[in-house]
Design a protein around this motif. Structure first.
Motif, PDB file in Angstrom:
ATOM      1  N   LEU A 283       4.317  23.745  33.621  1.00 31.70           N
ATOM      2  CA  LEU A 283       4.531  24.754  34.658  1.00 31.70           C
ATOM      3  C   LEU A 283       3.659  25.982  34.406  1.00 31.70           C
ATOM      4  O   LEU A 283       2.991  26.490  35.313  1.00 31.70           O
ATOM      5  N   VAL A 284       3.656  26.443  33.169  1.00 30.74           N
ATOM      6  CA  VAL A 284       2.866  27.620  32.802  1.00 30.74           C
ATOM      7  C   VAL A 284       1.381  27.367  33.019  1.00 30.74           C
ATOM      8  O   VAL A 284       0.652  28.223  33.543  1.00 30.74           O
ATOM      9  N   ALA A 285       0.927  26.177  32.636  1.00 31.32           N
ATOM     10  CA  ALA A 285      -0.491  25.847  32.801  1.00 31.32           C
ATOM     11  C   ALA A 285      -0.863  25.713  34.272  1.00 31.32           C
ATOM     12  O   ALA A 285      -1.894  26.239  34.715  1.00 31.32           O
ATOM     13  N   ASP A 286      -0.030  25.050  35.053  1.00 30.65           N
ATOM     14  CA  ASP A 286      -0.352  24.799  36.462  1.00 30.65           C
ATOM     15  C   ASP A 286      -0.412  26.088  37.273  1.00 30.65           C
ATOM     16  O   ASP A 286      -1.238  26.224  38.180  1.00 30.65           O
ATOM     17  N   PHE A 287       0.473  27.033  36.961  1.00 34.01           N
ATOM     18  CA  PHE A 287       0.513  28.281  37.724  1.00 34.01           C
ATOM     19  C   PHE A 287      -0.161  29.444  36.993  1.00 34.01           C
ATOM     20  O   PHE A 287      -0.105  30.577  37.457  1.00 34.01           O
ATOM     21  N   GLU A 288      -0.793  29.156  35.854  1.00 34.83           N
ATOM     22  CA  GLU A 288      -1.548  30.154  35.085  1.00 34.83           C
ATOM     23  C   GLU A 288      -0.692  31.388  34.807  1.00 34.83           C
ATOM     24  O   GLU A 288      -1.094  32.527  35.033  1.00 34.83           O
ATOM     25  N   LEU A 289       0.501  31.168  34.255  1.00 33.79           N
ATOM     26  CA  LEU A 289       1.456  32.248  34.055  1.00 33.79           C
ATOM     27  C   LEU A 289       1.213  32.983  32.748  1.00 33.79           C
ATOM     28  O   LEU A 289       0.882  32.380  31.721  1.00 33.79           O
ATOM     29  N   ASP A 290       1.418  34.291  32.792  1.00 34.32           N
ATOM     30  CA  ASP A 290       1.356  35.133  31.597  1.00 34.32           C
ATOM     31  C   ASP A 290       2.743  35.533  31.123  1.00 34.32           C
ATOM     32  O   ASP A 290       2.904  36.036  30.005  1.00 34.32           O
ATOM     33  N   ALA A 291       3.759  35.353  31.961  1.00 38.02           N
ATOM     34  CA  ALA A 291       5.146  35.656  31.634  1.00 38.02           C
ATOM     35  C   ALA A 291       6.021  34.873  32.611  1.00 38.02           C
ATOM     36  O   ALA A 291       5.543  34.403  33.641  1.00 38.02           O
ATOM     37  N   LEU A 292       7.313  34.756  32.273  1.00 31.70           N
ATOM     38  CA  LEU A 292       8.213  33.969  33.122  1.00 31.70           C
ATOM     39  C   LEU A 292       9.593  34.604  33.145  1.00 31.70           C
ATOM     40  O   LEU A 292      10.232  34.790  32.098  1.00 31.70           O
ATOM     41  N   LEU A 318       7.620  29.380  24.236  1.00 32.41           N
ATOM     42  CA  LEU A 318       6.647  30.065  25.091  1.00 32.41           C
ATOM     43  C   LEU A 318       6.515  31.529  24.695  1.00 32.41           C
ATOM     44  O   LEU A 318       5.407  32.074  24.598  1.00 32.41           O
ATOM     45  N   THR A 319       7.643  32.189  24.480  1.00 32.15           N
ATOM     46  CA  THR A 319       7.626  33.613  24.132  1.00 32.15           C
ATOM     47  C   THR A 319       6.848  33.839  22.844  1.00 32.15           C
ATOM     48  O   THR A 319       6.068  34.797  22.734  1.00 32.15           O
ATOM     49  N   ALA A 320       7.041  32.959  21.877  1.00 31.79           N
ATOM     50  CA  ALA A 320       6.312  33.089  20.614  1.00 31.79           C
ATOM     51  C   ALA A 320       4.812  32.909  20.793  1.00 31.79           C
ATOM     52  O   ALA A 320       4.022  33.435  20.005  1.00 31.79           O
ATOM     53  N   ARG A 321       4.396  32.172  21.831  1.00 29.42           N
ATOM     54  CA  ARG A 321       2.971  31.957  22.110  1.00 29.42           C
ATOM     55  C   ARG A 321       2.345  33.101  22.890  1.00 29.42           C
ATOM     56  O   ARG A 321       1.151  33.084  23.167  1.00 29.42           O
ATOM     57  N   GLY A 322       3.141  34.104  23.269  1.00 28.04           N
ATOM     58  CA  GLY A 322       2.593  35.204  24.046  1.00 28.04           C
ATOM     59  C   GLY A 322       2.832  35.075  25.527  1.00 28.04           C
ATOM     60  O   GLY A 322       2.159  35.732  26.331  1.00 28.04           O
ATOM     61  N   ILE A 323       3.801  34.240  25.925  1.00 32.17           N
ATOM     62  CA  ILE A 323       4.217  34.122  27.324  1.00 32.17           C
ATOM     63  C   ILE A 323       5.694  34.498  27.353  1.00 32.17           C
ATOM     64  O   ILE A 323       6.579  33.643  27.306  1.00 32.17           O
ATOM     65  N   PRO A 324       5.994  35.811  27.364  1.00 31.18           N
ATOM     66  CA  PRO A 324       7.381  36.249  27.231  1.00 31.18           C
ATOM     67  C   PRO A 324       8.242  35.776  28.390  1.00 31.18           C
ATOM     68  O   PRO A 324       7.805  35.742  29.544  1.00 31.18           O
ATOM     69  N   THR A 325       9.481  35.387  28.074  1.00 27.38           N
ATOM     70  CA  THR A 325      10.408  34.891  29.084  1.00 27.38           C
ATOM     71  C   THR A 325      11.662  35.754  29.095  1.00 27.38           C
ATOM     72  O   THR A 325      12.143  36.189  28.044  1.00 27.38           O
ATOM     73  N   ALA A 326      12.198  35.982  30.294  1.00 23.92           N
ATOM     74  CA  ALA A 326      13.396  36.790  30.470  1.00 23.92           C
ATOM     75  C   ALA A 326      14.401  36.018  31.302  1.00 23.92           C
ATOM     76  O   ALA A 326      14.075  35.530  32.391  1.00 23.92           O
ATOM     77  N   GLY A 327      15.626  35.914  30.826  1.00 21.32           N
ATOM     78  CA  GLY A 327      16.671  35.209  31.539  1.00 21.32           C
ATOM     79  C   GLY A 327      17.325  36.064  32.607  1.00 21.32           C
ATOM     80  O   GLY A 327      17.007  37.245  32.792  1.00 21.32           O
ATOM     81  N   LEU A 331      13.319  40.619  36.169  1.00 21.71           N
ATOM     82  CA  LEU A 331      11.875  40.787  36.235  1.00 21.71           C
ATOM     83  C   LEU A 331      11.425  42.074  35.555  1.00 21.71           C
ATOM     84  O   LEU A 331      10.383  42.109  34.882  1.00 21.71           O
ATOM     85  N   LYS A 332      12.192  43.140  35.698  1.00 15.24           N
ATOM     86  CA  LYS A 332      11.766  44.416  35.111  1.00 15.24           C
ATOM     87  C   LYS A 332      11.727  44.333  33.586  1.00 15.24           C
ATOM     88  O   LYS A 332      10.790  44.834  32.954  1.00 15.24           O
ATOM     89  N   THR A 333      12.740  43.701  32.988  1.00 16.36           N
ATOM     90  CA  THR A 333      12.700  43.569  31.530  1.00 16.36           C
ATOM     91  C   THR A 333      11.591  42.626  31.098  1.00 16.36           C
ATOM     92  O   THR A 333      10.996  42.805  30.029  1.00 16.36           O
ATOM     93  N   ASN A 334      11.260  41.640  31.904  1.00 17.77           N
ATOM     94  CA  ASN A 334      10.123  40.778  31.599  1.00 17.77           C
ATOM     95  C   ASN A 334       8.827  41.590  31.548  1.00 17.77           C
ATOM     96  O   ASN A 334       7.952  41.345  30.710  1.00 17.77           O
ATOM     97  N   VAL A 335       8.704  42.587  32.425  1.00 28.15           N
ATOM     98  CA  VAL A 335       7.550  43.495  32.375  1.00 28.15           C
ATOM     99  C   VAL A 335       7.544  44.264  31.060  1.00 28.15           C
ATOM    100  O   VAL A 335       6.501  44.389  30.398  1.00 28.15           O
ATOM    101  N   ALA A 336       8.704  44.770  30.641  1.00 26.29           N
ATOM    102  CA  ALA A 336       8.786  45.491  29.366  1.00 26.29           C
ATOM    103  C   ALA A 336       8.417  44.581  28.204  1.00 26.29           C
ATOM    104  O   ALA A 336       7.719  45.002  27.262  1.00 26.29           O
TER     105      ALA A 336
END
Length: 492
Positions: A283-292, A318-327, A331-336
C-alpha cells in the motif's frame, strides 16, 4: 529532573535518509571599500566561502550568490534564490553594507532570512588595528540596520552573532535552522495516507483535509479499507515468510500478563499480522506514502474488522522505517510524528495515561503501533483478546521510549481552524510501567506534574501527542516559523 545528551536514531538504525534543505547564502560588503583597502575584498570572499563550507557540512544544499556589494547584485542574488526555490536565506554580514543593497535579494527570495554577524576572530588588538583590519572584522556593524529594514519590509528574520569558527553556540543555532528548513521542505512535499475514518466522536481529531493541503503544502491521499484488503489478498507465502523473519528479529514474544484481556500468542495471529504487514508495504509503495493515518471499525468479525485489527505490527515496522503511522484517524498527530521523524527524533503515537503525583511523572503511551526504533530495549509483542474501545483482537506492541531527553509535539487547531504546534521537552525515566500490550513510558517535565498538565491543556491541545527522543524544541519552533504555524512551548 535528570539531564543527559540528546539521543537521536540514525540511518544506520534503518530510517530513511535525512531530508536536505536548499539554502541560499550571500555575503555582503560595500563596493566603495575595495579600492580603498588593498586585500579587503579577497579576505571577505574567503570568509564567505568558509561560512558556505560550514553550512554545507551541516547537510544543506547551498545556493551561493557569492559576495554581493551593490543593489544590482542584490537583485541578481534574489533572482537566483527565487529560481532555485531555496527554503531559507543566510545573509552573512562579512563587512559593512548598506541595507539598500541587501533588501532586494531578501524580497525576491520570499523566504525567512537568518542574518549572520560572524566575525573572523573573538577579539582584536584595538590599539594597533587599522581601519582596513577593523572593516575585515566588523560583522556586527550593519546587522541592526538590515534587521530594521526587514521589519519594515515584513520579512521574517532571525539573527545569529558569533565567530566563523570555534563558536559552538552560534553554529548550533545555524544548524537548528538548517535542520528545520530541511524538515519544512520535506513536509511540503509529503504524501500522507488517510485510511478509513476518524474514531467516532473524538472531535479534537476531526481534520479538514483542505486545511492540511493549504497550510502545510502536504498531500492527503484518501484510502479505503478495500485498498488495503486487495493488497493483503495479493501477498505471497514468500512475502509472509520474509515478514515473519523480520517480526521475530524486531520483537520479543511475551507470555500472557496478569491482564485478563491478554492471552498467548497464537500462530494464526502471527501469520495474519505478517500478511497484513506485507500488504501495508504494498500500500505504501503503490501510493508513495510518507506517513499513514488510519482507523476502521468493521463489524462482527468481517474482513474490514480483521484488517483494522491486524495492522499494529506492520504499522510499527513502517514507523521504524520512517513512515510514521497514527491510529484512530488522528491526522494532526500524524503530522506531528512526521515532523519529529524527519528531525531524526522518532515520534511515537502517544496520549496521557495517568499522572503520578507521588513520584512526579506523567505516564504516557498508547495502544496500537509504536516507534520501535526509539524503544528502550527490544519491544514486546503481546496477544490481546480484545482491543479496549475498539473492534477485534490480535497482536499489540508493548514498549517504552528510550530513557533520556524527550520532546512531545502536539498538533492542534485554533478556533479559526489554523494549525498550531504545542511542544515540551522532558525526560524518559526508568521505572515500572503497565504490562497491558501498549506503549507506556514515565515522562518527567520541568514543572510539577499537575501544573505542567494544566498549562498544556490551556493551549487547546488534542487528545494525542507525538513523543520523540532528544530535545528538539528549538528545531520545532523554527519549523513552525518556516511553515507559518502558530507555536507554543510549555516550560517553566
Amino acid at each position: 529532573m535528570a539531564t543527559s545528551t540528546d539521543t537521536r536514531w540514525s540511518a544506520a538504525e534503518g530510517r530513511r535518509p535525512a531530508p536536505r534543505a536548499r539554502v541560499g547564502v550571500l555575503g555582503i560588503g560595500l563596493q566603495a571599500y575595495w579600492p580603498q583597502f588593498e586585500g579587503l575584498h579577497d579576505r571577505c570572499v574567503g570568509y564567505q566561502r568558509r561560512v558556505e563550507e560550514r553550512i554545507a557540512a551541516l547537510g544543506a544544499d547551498v545556493v551561493s550568490a557569492g559576495l554581493v556589494d551593490t543593489a544590482q547584485g542584490a537583485r541578481e542574488a534574489g533572482e537566483l534564490f527565487a529560481s532555485s526555490r531555496v527554503d531559507i536565506v543566510f545573509c552573512h554580514a562579512v563587512t559593512y553594507a548598506t541595507s539598500s543593497q541587501v533588501l532586494p535579494a531578501l524580497q525576491a527570495a520570499q523566504v525567512p532570512v537568518v542574518l549572520l554577524g560572524l566575525q573572523p576572530g573573538k577579539t582584536l588588538d584595538y590599539e594597533h588595528t587599522s581601519t582596513g583590519e577593523w572593516l575585515a572584522n566588523c560583522a556586527s556593524c550593519c546587522v541592526p540596520e538590515i534587521a530594521g529594514a526587514c521589519t519594515r519590509a515584513r520579512i521574517p528574520y532571525d539573527t545569529v552573532a558569533g565567530t566563523i569558527d570555534d563558536d559552538e553556540r552560534a553554529w548550533a543555532r545555524i544548524g537548528a535552522w538548517v535542520r528545520a528548513a530541511a524538515v519544512a521542505r520535506d513536509v511540503r512535499s509529503s504524501r500522507i495516507g488517510f485510511l478509513g475514518h476518524t474514531y467516532p466522536g473524538m472531535l479534537d481529531m476531526y481534520t479538514d483535509f483542505t486545511a492540511v493541503h493549504a497550510q502545510l503544502g502536504a498531500h492527503v491521499e484518501v484510502l479505503e479499507i478495500d485498498d488495503l484488503g486487495a493488497r493483503v489478498a495479493q501477498v505471497t507465502d514468500d512475502e509472509v515468510a520474509a515478514k515473519l523473519a523480520e517480526i521475530r528479529e524486531a520483537f520479543d514474544f511475551a507470555d500472557p500478563s496478569s491482564d485478563p484481556i491478554a492471552g498467548p500468542i497464537e500462530d494464526d495471529q502471527l501469520d495474519w499480522s505478517a500478511r497484513v504487514a506485507a500488504g501495508l508495504d504494498r500500500l505504501v509503495a503503490d501510493f508513495e506514502l510518507d506517513a499513514l493515518t488510519y482507523y476502521y471499525r468493521g463489524i462482527d468479525g468481517n474482513e474490514a474488522e480483521r484488517l483494522g485489527a491486524g495492522v499494529i505490527v506492520g504499522n510499527s515496522l513502517l514507523t521504524a522505517r520512517g513512515i510514521p503511522t497514527a491510529g484512530e484517524g488522528d491526522l494532526k498527530t500524524n503530522v506531528a510524528q512526521l515532523l519529529l521523524d524527519r528531525l531524526g527524533a522518532g515520534g511515537s503515537y502517544t496520549e496521557w495515561y495517568a499522572i503520578d503525583f507521588a513520584e512526579g511523572f506523567q505516564m504516557m503511551g498508547h495502544d496500537g503501533p509504536a516507534h520501535i526504533a526509539i524503544a528502550e530495549g527490544k519491544p514486546t509483542l503481546r496477544s490481546l483478546r480484545l482491543y479496549h474501545g475498539k473492534r477485534g483482537a490480535g497482536l499489540s506492541v508493548e514498549t517504552k521510549v528510550r530513557y533520556g531527553p524527550v520532546t512531545i509535539v502536539g498538533c492542534t487547531q485554533t478556533a479559526d481552524g489554523a494549525l498550531k504546534l504545542v511542544v515540551a521537552e522532558g525526560e524518559s525515566v526508568p521505572g515500572a510501567t503497565f504490562r497491558v500490550g501498549n506503549t507506556n513510558s514515565r515522562i518527567e517535565f520541568d514543572l510539577p506534574p499537575a501544573e505542567f498538565f494544566e498549562r498544556w491543556c490551556a493551549q487547546g491541545p488534542t487528545h494525542h501527542v507525538a513523543l520523540g527522543v532528544g530535545h528538539v524544541a528549538e528545531e520545532i519552533r523554527r519549523i513552525a516559523q518556516l511553515l507559518h504555524l502558530e507555536h507554543v512551548e510549555v516550560r517553566a
